[in-house]
Design an enzyme around this catalytic site. Structure first.
Site, short mmCIF file in Angstrom:
data_model
loop_
_atom_site.label_atom_id
_atom_site.label_comp_id
_atom_site.label_asym_id
_atom_site.label_seq_id
_atom_site.Cartn_x
_atom_site.Cartn_y
_atom_site.Cartn_z
N SER A 181 -5.47 3.07 -0.73
CA SER A 181 -6.38 4.51 0.05
C SER A 181 -7.88 3.76 0.09
O SER A 181 -8.25 3.27 0.64
CB SER A 181 -6.16 5.46 -0.45
OG SER A 181 -6.77 6.74 0.43
N ASP A 253 2.35 8.36 6.90
CA ASP A 253 0.94 8.17 6.05
C ASP A 253 -0.06 8.30 7.20
O ASP A 253 0.09 7.60 8.05
CB ASP A 253 1.14 7.07 5.44
CG ASP A 253 -0.43 7.35 4.59
OD1 ASP A 253 -1.27 8.62 4.18
OD2 ASP A 253 -1.17 5.91 3.87
N HIS A 315 0.72 9.72 2.06
CA HIS A 315 0.15 9.18 1.19
C HIS A 315 0.27 7.96 0.12
O HIS A 315 -0.09 7.06 -0.22
CB HIS A 315 -1.48 10.13 1.27
CG HIS A 315 -2.65 9.44 1.58
ND1 HIS A 315 -2.59 7.57 2.18
CD2 HIS A 315 -3.04 9.39 0.41
CE1 HIS A 315 -4.58 7.02 1.60
NE2 HIS A 315 -4.77 8.03 0.55
#
EC number: 3.1.1.3
Length: 328
Positions: A181, A253, A315
């Site tokens: 991320s 995601d 995610h």
């Protein structure tokens, strides 16, 4: 474990699958920096990282835990961006530079500073020299996500000096820069700086948001020789995985699909299974063929705060549940 062939006809070998799982775990323990639980000059299984994390102390799960030394911890100060750590796995002969995902208020603020700004490298002297020598072209018209470019303002030279020192002692070791991320975006930028300084890293990111405009995406692909790696992989029927820029993306995601006006660089591996566990047969090598669209990332009935959206299951589910300083 059998070799699994993807729709692109390139195999996800046991070696590549093991690397993917290893580095998402290495990336995930960067979350322990928030609690000051990564200690310099110690091996993973001798207090270098928390004993409650299996990846750090269980040599069945991580056979080289006792040979992996934490060399440097980057703990971003208030108003700064970019916590991470530098470690050397002497068993695998790899230098790991891993960055933490969104944790602090500054991390969240940077995630949402999405307007484009002109790109300027940290290593300006080396950048200009490469251009003058004709080794790279100038990144003309290059713009990127403002929030992530802030990282170059706080990334100190200590990382590069320490890495140079390590590689002087172990010149045969490879460099892997990784993150999930926000950490993936920072790993991308750190990888660019390492390339400019003459290193040849493998940048391996998970759930990377889009951060480049089209001009910079093209320049980054040239810098990491993305086309050449893709062609060699197809020619040899084997993903060339020692250097270059690779992104791992999970179905459902949506973070890798935003902001929609930016572009992803590098070569993509796509996890097409929602739930854990995810095995080699659940990974599709897509290479430069980025087929993600924003609508594919949203589920029906999805509601709540934006910060809640950033932590949806899809995610976090990248071979493990990537959530905080957990057991792994």
């Amino acid at each position: 474990m059998p070799v699994v062939h993807c729709s692109s006809n390139l195999p996800i070998t046991p070696y590549i699958y093991e690397r993917l799982v290893y580095f998402i775990k290495a990336s995930s323990i960067s979350s322990c920096i928030s609690d000051n639980l990564l200690l310099v000059n110690k091996t993973f299984n001798d207090g270098g990282c928390p004993p409650h994390i299996n990846f750090c102390n269980d040599e069945i799960i991580n056979p080289t835990a006792g040979q992996t030394v934490v060399e440097l911890v980057l703990n971003a100060k208030k108003g700064e961006l970019g916590s991470g750590y530098l470690a050397v796995d002497h068993g695998k002969k790899v230098v790991i530079l891993a960055f933490r995902g969104s944790t602090t208020r500054q991390d969240w603020f940077s995630d949402f500073e999405i307007y484009p700004v002109n790109y300027s490298p940290l290593c300006v002297k080396e950048y200009r020299k490469l251009i003058e020598e004709g080794k790279i072209r100038e990144c003309e018209g290059c713009k990127m996500h403002r929030g992530f470019l802030r990282f170059t303002e706080t990334l100190g030279m200590d990382v590069f000096k320490k890495m140079e020192s390590i590689l002087e002692s172990f010149p045969e070791y490879r460099i892997v820069v990784t993150g999930h991320s926000l950490g993936a975006a920072l790993a991308s930028l750190a990888g660019i700086e390492l390339k400019i300084r003459g290193f040849d890293p493998l940048v391996l990111t998970f759930a990377t948001p889009k951060i480049f405009n089209s001009e910079m995406k093209q320049w980054v692909d040239e810098l990491f020789e993305t086309d050449a790696i893709e062609k060699e992989s197809i020619l040899k029927d084997e993903i060339q995985f020692r250097k270059g820029y690779f992104r791992v993306v999970h179905t459902g995601d949506y973070i890798p699909m935003v902001p929609p006006f930016y572009h992803p660089a590098g070569l993509e591996m796509f996890i097409n299974k929602v739930g854990l566990p995810q095995n080699a047969e659940d990974i599709e090598y897509r290479g430069k063929n980025n087929r993600l669209t924003l609508k594919d990332g949203f589920r029906e009935g999805m509601s709540g705060l934006v910060e809640d959206w950033l932590h949806v299951y899809e995610h976090r589910a990248y071979f493990i549940d990537v959530v905080g300083c957990s057991g792994l």
